[in-house]
Design a protein around this motif. Structure first.
Motif, PDB file in Angstrom:
ATOM      1  N   PRO A  42       0.791  -1.059  -0.032  1.00 35.61           N
ATOM      2  CA  PRO A  42       0.135   0.148  -0.166  1.00 35.61           C
ATOM      3  C   PRO A  42       0.968   1.262   0.131  1.00 35.61           C
ATOM      4  CG  PRO A  42      -0.081  -0.818   2.269  1.00 35.61           C
ATOM      5  CD  PRO A  42       0.665  -2.120   1.507  1.00 35.61           C
ATOM      6  N   LEU A  43       2.044   1.246   0.184  1.00 33.13           N
ATOM      7  CA  LEU A  43       2.792   2.608   0.319  1.00 33.13           C
ATOM      8  C   LEU A  43       2.733   3.355  -0.644  1.00 33.13           C
ATOM      9  CD1 LEU A  43       4.914   4.241   2.114  1.00 33.13           C
ATOM     10  CD2 LEU A  43       6.698   2.756   0.815  1.00 33.13           C
ATOM     11  N   PRO A  44       2.757   2.991  -2.059  1.00 32.92           N
ATOM     12  CA  PRO A  44       2.638   4.084  -2.916  1.00 32.92           C
ATOM     13  C   PRO A  44       1.513   4.747  -3.248  1.00 32.92           C
ATOM     14  CG  PRO A  44       3.730   1.931  -4.146  1.00 32.92           C
ATOM     15  CD  PRO A  44       3.309   1.488  -2.456  1.00 32.92           C
ATOM     16  N   GLY A  45       0.400   4.145  -2.817  1.00 33.21           N
ATOM     17  CA  GLY A  45      -1.012   4.614  -2.813  1.00 33.21           C
ATOM     18  C   GLY A  45      -0.964   5.692  -1.708  1.00 33.21           C
ATOM     19  N   TRP A  46      -0.551   5.370  -0.368  1.00 36.56           N
ATOM     20  CA  TRP A  46      -0.363   6.249   0.622  1.00 36.56           C
ATOM     21  C   TRP A  46       0.394   7.457   0.510  1.00 36.56           C
ATOM     22  CZ3 TRP A  46       0.776   1.988   4.772  1.00 36.56           C
ATOM     23  CH2 TRP A  46      -0.045   1.156   4.955  1.00 36.56           C
ATOM     24  N   ARG A  57       0.906  -0.758  13.392  1.00 34.83           N
ATOM     25  CA  ARG A  57       0.796  -1.828  12.705  1.00 34.83           C
ATOM     26  C   ARG A  57       0.296  -1.575  11.107  1.00 34.83           C
ATOM     27  NH1 ARG A  57      -2.439  -7.080  13.738  1.00 34.83           N
ATOM     28  NH2 ARG A  57      -4.031  -5.775  12.616  1.00 34.83           N
ATOM     29  N   ALA A  58       1.039  -1.218  10.046  1.00 35.94           N
ATOM     30  CA  ALA A  58       0.422  -0.994   8.755  1.00 35.94           C
ATOM     31  C   ALA A  58       0.176  -2.086   7.988  1.00 35.94           C
ATOM     32  CB  ALA A  58       1.561  -0.218   8.047  1.00 35.94           C
ATOM     33  N   GLU A  87       5.070  -8.763  10.049  1.00 35.33           N
ATOM     34  CA  GLU A  87       4.176  -7.414  10.013  1.00 35.33           C
ATOM     35  C   GLU A  87       5.122  -6.252   9.544  1.00 35.33           C
ATOM     36  OE1 GLU A  87       1.330  -8.698  14.111  1.00 35.33           O
ATOM     37  OE2 GLU A  87       2.753  -6.747  13.997  1.00 35.33           O
ATOM     38  N   THR A  88       4.473  -5.234   8.981  1.00 29.75           N
ATOM     39  CA  THR A  88       5.357  -3.932   8.788  1.00 29.75           C
ATOM     40  C   THR A  88       4.691  -3.004   9.640  1.00 29.75           C
ATOM     41  OG1 THR A  88       5.729  -4.688   6.471  1.00 29.75           O
ATOM     42  CG2 THR A  88       5.908  -2.315   6.870  1.00 29.75           C
ATOM     43  N   SER A  89       5.522  -2.217  10.364  1.00 39.01           N
ATOM     44  CA  SER A  89       5.134  -1.107  11.212  1.00 39.01           C
ATOM     45  C   SER A  89       5.525   0.266  10.820  1.00 39.01           C
ATOM     46  CB  SER A  89       5.180  -1.550  12.529  1.00 39.01           C
ATOM     47  OG  SER A  89       4.727  -2.614  13.265  1.00 39.01           O
ATOM     48  N   GLN A 135      -6.078   5.777   5.742  1.00 41.13           N
ATOM     49  CA  GLN A 135      -5.970   5.134   4.521  1.00 41.13           C
ATOM     50  C   GLN A 135      -6.141   3.747   4.632  1.00 41.13           C
ATOM     51  OE1 GLN A 135      -6.464   6.581   1.362  1.00 41.13           O
ATOM     52  NE2 GLN A 135      -6.819   8.357   2.590  1.00 41.13           N
ATOM     53  N   SER A 136      -5.812   2.981   5.968  1.00 37.61           N
ATOM     54  CA  SER A 136      -5.366   1.629   6.026  1.00 37.61           C
ATOM     55  C   SER A 136      -6.782   0.955   5.908  1.00 37.61           C
ATOM     56  CB  SER A 136      -4.993   1.430   7.685  1.00 37.61           C
ATOM     57  OG  SER A 136      -4.960  -0.009   7.926  1.00 37.61           O
TER      58      SER A 136
END
Length: 220
Positions: A21-25, A77-78, A185-187, A208-209
């Motif tokens: 999801p990072l690029p969208g965020w 937690r992302a 997990e990615t935080s 956005q999550s």
């Protein structure tokens, strides 16, 4: 600036979340906060911890075992996802839809060094030991993309976050583990007291999550 709508955000991230999801965020944050300059840096956990200590970054996305966010930082937690196995497409196990652990435990393994993600490395090794096995480490590599490339060359197999399945490298297939999966997990982590621009970014990403139960702070 005090409201977090002007300034600079120095953000580090592990490569795996760039396939999620990072690029969208980042795109939606830039659109909503045009006055904030984003400085992005791809870095593993060990490098990020050093950068926090030296004041070179404001926040970061780090990869770790489930429930094992690095201490000393505030964490949210992302993303939580299973680990899947990357295999050469010529491997006999590539024909299976899911992999019994006993079949993959004997395979040579391409893995990241423990120093860059200690809790996840230990979780993988611990999974082998609980099943009466020990990982046969054939090669270590730092970046997930490099690990997948080594798999394509037949060096071994590799455990990677499921988001890496979007990295379609010729010669590589991805298969889930049969039964209860290994998870990671990615935080998103930062130091308190956080600057206003960090608080603004954290709130934006939380909104956005897609995870309804992730809008909380993990233990410090």
């Amino acid at each position: 600036a005090a409201a977090g709508t002007l300034g600079r955000l120095r953000l580090a991230f592990v490569s795996s979340i760039a396939y999620g999801p990072l690029p969208g965020w980042l795109g939606s944050f830039r659109e909503a906060h045009a006055g904030v300059a984003l400085e992005l840096r791809e870095a593993t956990l060990d490098v990020q911890l050093e950068a926090f200590e030296s004041g070179e970054i404001d926040a970061g996305f780090v990869l770790h075992a489930a429930g094992e966010a690095p201490p000393g930082l505030t964490a949210w937690r992302a993303q939580r996802e299973p680990l899947v196995m990357a295999l050469p497409d010529s491997h006999p196990l590539a024909a299976m839809r899911s992999l019994p652990f006993a079949r993959v435990a004997v395979e040579p393994l391409v893995i990241f060094p423990r120093a860059i993600a200690p809790s996840l490395f230990d979780a993988i090794v611990g999974h082998y030991r609980r099943h009466g096995a020990a990982p046969r480490i054939a090669q270590e590599a730092i970046q997930m993309q490099t690990i997948v490339n080594l798999v394509s060359g037949g060096i071994g197999v590799a455990w990677v976050p499921a988001s890496l399945m979007l990295l379609q490298r010729p010669g590589v297939v991805y298969r889930p583990l049969a039964g209860a999966p290994l998870e990671c997990e990615t935080s998103l982590v930062w130091k308190e007291p956080e600057p206003p621009v960090v608080r603004r970014f954290v709130e934006h990403v939380q909104r956005q999550s897609p995870l309804p139960n992730s809008r909380r702070k993990a233990r410090r």
